[in-house]
Design a protein around this motif. Structure first.
Motif, PDB file in Angstrom:
ATOM      1  N   VAL A 158       0.831  -1.211   0.000  1.00 21.18           N
ATOM      2  CA  VAL A 158       0.000   0.000   0.000  1.00 21.18           C
ATOM      3  C   VAL A 158       0.863   1.258   0.000  1.00 21.18           C
ATOM      4  N   ASP A 159       1.905   1.275   0.826  1.00 25.38           N
ATOM      5  CA  ASP A 159       2.767   2.456   0.929  1.00 25.38           C
ATOM      6  C   ASP A 159       3.462   2.758  -0.391  1.00 25.38           C
ATOM      7  N   ILE A 160       3.923   1.714  -1.078  1.00 25.99           N
ATOM      8  CA  ILE A 160       4.605   1.910  -2.367  1.00 25.99           C
ATOM      9  C   ILE A 160       3.675   2.585  -3.372  1.00 25.99           C
ATOM     10  N   ILE A 161       2.401   2.228  -3.357  1.00 23.90           N
ATOM     11  CA  ILE A 161       1.441   2.801  -4.301  1.00 23.90           C
ATOM     12  C   ILE A 161       1.034   4.220  -3.891  1.00 23.90           C
ATOM     13  N   TYR A 162       0.922   4.447  -2.574  1.00 19.60           N
ATOM     14  CA  TYR A 162       0.495   5.759  -2.097  1.00 19.60           C
ATOM     15  C   TYR A 162       1.486   6.865  -2.456  1.00 19.60           C
ATOM     16  N   VAL A 163       2.769   6.579  -2.450  1.00 18.32           N
ATOM     17  CA  VAL A 163       3.783   7.624  -2.643  1.00 18.32           C
ATOM     18  C   VAL A 163       3.556   8.421  -3.932  1.00 18.32           C
TER      19      VAL A 163
END
Length: 208
Positions: A158-163
């Motif tokens: 999720v974090d990788i996509i949010y950035v």
């Protein structure tokens, strides 16, 4: 001089509100990685602030997610205190196959359904990506509440996509926060894996 001003404006984000949300957001994830119950009250404050921030950026699914997180934080607080055997403190465990299947089905259904609605009935930016990160975050939070080790793996994705999404929406401080979240997710996974091993060692009966 103009370039310097542009960089300063980007770093400033959407004002003090976003920066307070960033700081409290970082604090709650760090506390969760440390297995501290304080992560839940701090999360409630951070999520309340992000309802305003995400709504202003037309990330409506993520704004709604923060509302759900506030309720889930209260549930998680109780679960961590009394969700273990005989109402004891909940230990770190691995995710069973049925929970993985349930999370995967939920993420797929939410992404398709809510993404379609946002695309055709709102002015939401990146509707399907917005829906996917929301669904993934809910899955990660569910596993976090259950103190499943693999919740950190979900958060990494999720974090990788949010950035890039948050950077695209010019939420620069929050985009940078998710880079830090990614590092905290790795740290949390290592810490919880160590706690799981220690719990397994303590659970082995001593031979007589």
């Amino acid at each position: 001089m103009e370039e310097l001003f542009r960089l300063w404006t980007a770093a400033a984000g959407n004002g003090p509100l976003e920066w307070v949300a960033v700081v409290t957001g970082f604090a709650c994830v760090w506390l969760a990685a440390r297995e501290s119950l304080w992560n839940f009250p701090v999360a409630i404050v951070s999520c309340a602030l992000y309802v305003v921030v995400y709504s202003g950026a037309t990330l409506y699914s993520d704004a709604f997610l923060q509302v759900l997180f506030i309720g889930l934080a209260g549930l998680g607080w109780y679960q961590w205190l009394y969700g273990g055997r005989n109402r004891s403190e909940l230990p770190v465990t691995r995710t069973p196959a049925r929970e993985w299947a349930g999370c995967a089905a939920f993420v797929a259904a939410y992404t398709l359904g809510v993404g379609y609605y946002l695309q055709h009935h709102t002015d939401a930016a990146l509707p399907h990506w917005d829906a996917f990160t929301t669904a993934g975050s809910l899955a990660g939070q569910f596993l976090l509440i259950r103190k499943r080790l693999e919740n950190w793996l979900v958060w990494m994705v999720v974090d990788i996509i949010y950035v890039p999404i948050l950077w695209y929406k010019q939420l620069y401080p929050t985009s940078a926060l998710y880079v830090l979240y990614l590092g905290l997710a790795v740290y949390g996974y290592l810490e919880w894996r160590r706690a799981l091993r220690q719990h397994a060692i303590r659970s082995v009966p001593l031979s007589t």
